[in-house]
Write a protein that holds these residues in place. Structure first.
Motif, PDB file in Angstrom:
ATOM      1  N   ASN A  93       0.832  -1.210   0.000  1.00  0.00           N
ATOM      2  CA  ASN A  93       0.000   0.000   0.000  1.00  0.00           C
ATOM      3  C   ASN A  93       0.863   1.256   0.000  1.00  0.00           C
ATOM      4  O   ASN A  93       0.558   2.227  -0.696  1.00  0.00           O
ATOM      5  CB  ASN A  93      -0.923   0.008   1.221  1.00  0.00           C
ATOM      6  N   SER A  94       1.940   1.249   0.797  1.00  0.00           N
ATOM      7  CA  SER A  94       2.858   2.386   0.810  1.00  0.00           C
ATOM      8  C   SER A  94       3.386   2.648  -0.591  1.00  0.00           C
ATOM      9  O   SER A  94       3.458   3.798  -1.042  1.00  0.00           O
ATOM     10  CB  SER A  94       4.053   2.108   1.727  1.00  0.00           C
ATOM     11  N   LEU A  95       3.760   1.550  -1.278  1.00  0.00           N
ATOM     12  CA  LEU A  95       4.317   1.688  -2.626  1.00  0.00           C
ATOM     13  C   LEU A  95       3.306   2.265  -3.603  1.00  0.00           C
ATOM     14  O   LEU A  95       3.640   3.120  -4.418  1.00  0.00           O
ATOM     15  CB  LEU A  95       4.782   0.325  -3.136  1.00  0.00           C
ATOM     16  N   THR A 116       1.799   9.386  -6.094  1.00  0.00           N
ATOM     17  CA  THR A 116       2.223  10.739  -5.752  1.00  0.00           C
ATOM     18  C   THR A 116       3.423  11.184  -6.582  1.00  0.00           C
ATOM     19  O   THR A 116       3.443  12.283  -7.143  1.00  0.00           O
ATOM     20  CB  THR A 116       2.574  10.801  -4.253  1.00  0.00           C
ATOM     21  N   LEU A 117       4.445  10.313  -6.651  1.00  0.00           N
ATOM     22  CA  LEU A 117       5.651  10.670  -7.393  1.00  0.00           C
ATOM     23  C   LEU A 117       5.348  10.902  -8.869  1.00  0.00           C
ATOM     24  O   LEU A 117       5.834  11.845  -9.478  1.00  0.00           O
ATOM     25  CB  LEU A 117       6.686   9.549  -7.276  1.00  0.00           C
ATOM     26  N   GLY A 148       7.749  12.682   2.037  1.00  0.00           N
ATOM     27  CA  GLY A 148       6.428  13.083   2.500  1.00  0.00           C
ATOM     28  C   GLY A 148       5.427  11.946   2.384  1.00  0.00           C
ATOM     29  O   GLY A 148       4.689  11.644   3.322  1.00  0.00           O
ATOM     30  N   SER A 149       5.428  11.284   1.227  1.00  0.00           N
ATOM     31  CA  SER A 149       4.452  10.227   0.982  1.00  0.00           C
ATOM     32  C   SER A 149       4.730   9.011   1.864  1.00  0.00           C
ATOM     33  O   SER A 149       3.828   8.440   2.466  1.00  0.00           O
ATOM     34  CB  SER A 149       4.492   9.850  -0.500  1.00  0.00           C
ATOM     35  N   TRP A 150       5.977   8.628   1.969  1.00  0.00           N
ATOM     36  CA  TRP A 150       6.356   7.435   2.730  1.00  0.00           C
ATOM     37  C   TRP A 150       6.061   7.611   4.215  1.00  0.00           C
ATOM     38  O   TRP A 150       5.665   6.675   4.900  1.00  0.00           O
ATOM     39  CB  TRP A 150       7.846   7.167   2.507  1.00  0.00           C
ATOM     40  N   GLY A 151       6.256   8.810   4.730  1.00  0.00           N
ATOM     41  CA  GLY A 151       6.115   9.035   6.168  1.00  0.00           C
ATOM     42  C   GLY A 151       4.718   9.465   6.599  1.00  0.00           C
ATOM     43  O   GLY A 151       4.414   9.492   7.776  1.00  0.00           O
ATOM     44  N   ASP A 152       3.856   9.820   5.604  1.00  0.00           N
ATOM     45  CA  ASP A 152       2.539  10.337   5.984  1.00  0.00           C
ATOM     46  C   ASP A 152       1.674   9.227   6.569  1.00  0.00           C
ATOM     47  O   ASP A 152       1.422   8.217   5.921  1.00  0.00           O
ATOM     48  CB  ASP A 152       1.832  10.939   4.762  1.00  0.00           C
ATOM     49  N   ALA A 166       3.380   3.307   7.476  1.00  0.00           N
ATOM     50  CA  ALA A 166       3.472   4.301   8.543  1.00  0.00           C
ATOM     51  C   ALA A 166       2.188   4.321   9.378  1.00  0.00           C
ATOM     52  O   ALA A 166       2.231   4.358  10.603  1.00  0.00           O
ATOM     53  CB  ALA A 166       3.759   5.680   7.963  1.00  0.00           C
ATOM     54  N   THR A 167       1.046   4.285   8.682  1.00  0.00           N
ATOM     55  CA  THR A 167      -0.223   4.297   9.410  1.00  0.00           C
ATOM     56  C   THR A 167      -0.408   2.998  10.191  1.00  0.00           C
ATOM     57  O   THR A 167      -0.870   3.011  11.331  1.00  0.00           O
ATOM     58  CB  THR A 167      -1.400   4.491   8.444  1.00  0.00           C
ATOM     59  N   ALA A 168      -0.031   1.883   9.563  1.00  0.00           N
ATOM     60  CA  ALA A 168      -0.175   0.594  10.234  1.00  0.00           C
ATOM     61  C   ALA A 168       0.623   0.592  11.533  1.00  0.00           C
ATOM     62  O   ALA A 168       0.133   0.177  12.582  1.00  0.00           O
ATOM     63  CB  ALA A 168       0.285  -0.531   9.317  1.00  0.00           C
ATOM     64  N   LEU A 169       1.855   1.078  11.480  1.00  0.00           N
ATOM     65  CA  LEU A 169       2.697   1.065  12.674  1.00  0.00           C
ATOM     66  C   LEU A 169       2.183   1.999  13.755  1.00  0.00           C
ATOM     67  O   LEU A 169       2.457   1.812  14.936  1.00  0.00           O
ATOM     68  CB  LEU A 169       4.135   1.458  12.325  1.00  0.00           C
ATOM     69  N   SER A 170       1.432   3.045  13.343  1.00  0.00           N
ATOM     70  CA  SER A 170       0.942   3.970  14.358  1.00  0.00           C
ATOM     71  C   SER A 170      -0.359   3.483  14.975  1.00  0.00           C
ATOM     72  O   SER A 170      -0.834   4.036  15.958  1.00  0.00           O
ATOM     73  CB  SER A 170       0.751   5.372  13.765  1.00  0.00           C
ATOM     74  N   THR A 171      -0.970   2.449  14.397  1.00  0.00           N
ATOM     75  CA  THR A 171      -2.244   1.987  14.932  1.00  0.00           C
ATOM     76  C   THR A 171      -2.203   0.551  15.442  1.00  0.00           C
ATOM     77  O   THR A 171      -3.048   0.143  16.218  1.00  0.00           O
ATOM     78  CB  THR A 171      -3.357   2.082  13.860  1.00  0.00           C
ATOM     79  N   ILE A 172      -1.212  -0.223  14.963  1.00  0.00           N
ATOM     80  CA  ILE A 172      -1.133  -1.627  15.381  1.00  0.00           C
ATOM     81  C   ILE A 172       0.122  -1.801  16.230  1.00  0.00           C
ATOM     82  O   ILE A 172       1.187  -1.312  15.873  1.00  0.00           O
ATOM     83  CB  ILE A 172      -1.051  -2.565  14.157  1.00  0.00           C
TER      84      ILE A 172
END
Lengths: 277, 299
Positions: free
Chosen positions: A71-73, A79-80, A203-207, A223-229
């Protein structure tokens, strides 16, 4: 500090200061590496408690790491592939083509740079909900096509500093405006393209907030997964610090690689555009 | 077609990707959000919105949580901005002294600022943690008393340490500014017998004021909007409420919207801060002609 002229090579206290500051800045990173290799449930210190590279294996197996990575990719490619180029086009127009309303529009771009993202994101959430765009990647496509105010600004600064003669020569040779941009200005702006691409990547990778608002867990990037799981031991609520830190380092790694590869462009890009990256 | 018309058409077609997206996904949601901030929208009543006038705005100024969080935000900003600007400039001054291996130091100083916020919080959390934390481990090894870094007394200090770790990001723009100062000025000052410290104070700093000014303004704007770091530093999820001293203004707005579904009130809170930031930005751009330098004249 030394009392000799500015051009003299640095003195011992100068190097001592530089090394001290380097140590201070690297220290947290060093501790994170130590912690990532330490055994579970030990008190991490200056030296690793054992050598446990399997923490990295757990970091990618205890949660659905590769799915989130994919998903990050996807978000990254969207974005890129869009924002880097449309921002250049818009920046060029603002720098080199005089048209009525240009200055007013540029002021608008500059003021959107000051706009806290969240002030448009929340109404966007309501609107996307209305049109069934939540939990899809479409919002990233739209945002990408629109470019980014700061990148537009960077390109514009760069193109504005190119001597006029170049363009006039192209004009005399019969190049259209778009052609002049594509074959003369764009190739010249490689440092800025690289700078924007790297900033875009970071920006995209860390958002993790954007995806948190607009996507559901299955579509979360890393990034989102790590902040919620959390990484927890079976049946316990205790978070495994070493595995979590290993995961954080895995997220950091691509950013470091890209930065090292593109470092000289960023430095050059910032010198030529005269603004912060 | 006249040359001028042609150029106007070219200009507007080239900016159209930005312009169209800006109208649909920027301006429209923004105004829609502004409208919502005058209603009683709480997540389920989008079809029966009631116009509340300035009530949400009035509430913001009487909400003790909002005022408390604003105070904490100003406190964090008051330390974060001057310190990070000073660190960025100080390190750049060191690096500008013909140092061998300058690119290595520059990379080290800049590195923390590119660490994704989430990774940075995870790293620092382990360092600050009172339960198995690294920092306390080190303190007790050397015989110093342990400190509850994420507790009431030290939470804001810890937050500031974590934020300032990224202050080296300012090194690049400061170095670029320093390189722009003509060398002959320094030579002239040396001939006049100025010491390096005097040269720094009377020559470098005044010439660097544009960059310093820019960094201060951008720093204030960024600092006022901090919300993720305090939330994640103490909590384990994005909707967690951070410890009281780190309950910042944006955290409060975020909480109102996502934890309590008070969309209308949350939007009012955001708009109040946005207007304050906008006022600041106007200051930046109206003064920009004094500190932005172009190599060629603008058309």
């Amino acid at each position: 500090m030394n009392t000799q002229s500015q051009t003299q090579k640095g003195s011992v206290p100068l190097y001592a200061a530089l090394i001290l500051f380097s140590a201070v800045f690297l220290f947290p990173m060093y501790l994170a590496v130590v912690n990532a290799f330490s055994a579970w449930n030990t008190t991490p210190g200056l030296l690793p408690a054992g050598f446990h590279p399997e923490n990295f294996k757990y970091a990618v197996t205890m949660i659905d790491f590769w799915k989130f990575g994919r998903n990050s990719l996807i978000l990254l490619v969207i974005t890129l592939g869009t924002s880097t180029f449309t921002s250049g086009l818009v920046g060029y127009a603002f720098a080199r083509i005089a048209a009525p309303g240009r200055n007013a529009l540029f002021m608008i771009i500059l003021s959107t740079m000051m706009l806290p993202g969240i002030i448009t994101q929340i109404p966007q959430y309501i609107l996307f909900h209305k049109y069934g765009l939540l939990d899809t990647f479409w919002p990233w496509v739209f945002w990408g096509i629109g470019g980014n105010a700061f990148y537009i600004f960077l390109y514009r600064q760069f193109f504005a500093s190119v001597p006029k003669e170049l363009e006039e020569a192209a004009r005399i040779d019969g190049c259209s405006i778009l052609r002049t941009y594509w074959s003369i200005f764009l190739p010249m702006s490689l440092p800025v393209v690289a700078t924007v691409a790297i900033l875009n990547f970071q920006g995209s990778w860390g958002d993790f907030i954007g995806p948190f608002m607009f996507l559901k867990q299955d579509h979360y990037p890393l990034a989102t997964a790590l902040s919620t799981i959390s990484y927890t031991q079976n049946g316990s609520k205790l978070v495994l610090q070493s595995v979590t830190t290993a995961a954080a380092l895995l997220i950091l790694l691509p950013v470091l690689i890209i930065y090292f590869l593109g470092q000289r462009f960023i430095v050059e890009g910032i010198v030529t555009t005269g603004v912060k990256g | 077609m006249k040359e001028k018309t042609k150029r106007t058409i070219a200009f507007y077609s080239m900016i159209s990707p930005w312009f169209v997206v800006f109208i649909i996904f920027g301006l429209y949601p923004m105004l829609y959000g502004l409208y919502l901030s005058f209603t009683n929208y709480y997540g389920f009543n989008i079809k029966h919105l009631k116009w509340m006038g300035l009530q949400n705005y009035h509430k913001a100024f009487t909400d003790s949580d909002a005022m408390y969080s604003l105070g904490r935000t100003l406190y964090v900003t008051a330390f974060n901005v001057p310190l990070s600007v000073a660190i960025g400039l100080g390190l750049a001054l060191l690096l500008n002294r013909q140092v061998r291996g300058v690119s290595v130091y520059r990379t080290i100083f800049y590195l923390p600022s590119i660490v994704p916020a989430l990774a940075s919080v995870i790293m620092w959390k382990v360092i600050f943690s009172s339960n198995n934390g690294i920092l306390n481990g080190i303190l007790s090894t050397v015989g110093l008393p342990e400190v509850n870094w994420l507790g009431y007394d030290y939470a804001t200090t810890s937050l500031l340490i974590m934020l300032l770790w990224g202050a080296g990001g300012g090194v690049l723009i400061n170095l670029a500014g320093l390189k722009g100062i003509p060398r002959d000025l320094y030579e002239a000052a040396s001939i006049d017998g100025a010491t390096p410290i005097k040269r720094t104070i009377y020559l470098t700093l005044p010439l660097m004021t544009p960059v310093i000014f820019f960094n201060v303004i951008m720093g204030i704007i960024g600092s006022l909007q901090i919300y993720m770091q305090p939330i994640l530093l103490n909590g384990t999820e994005l909707l967690a409420r951070p410890i009281q001293p780190n309950y910042l203004y944006f955290v409060h707005a975020f909480q109102q919207i996502f934890a309590f579904q008070r969309f209308a009130y949350g939007m009012a809170l955001l708009w109040i801060l946005f207007l304050a930031i906008l006022a600041l930005s106007v200051v930046v751009f109206t003064t920009s002609k004094y500190w932005v330098h172009y190599e060629t004249d603008q058309e």
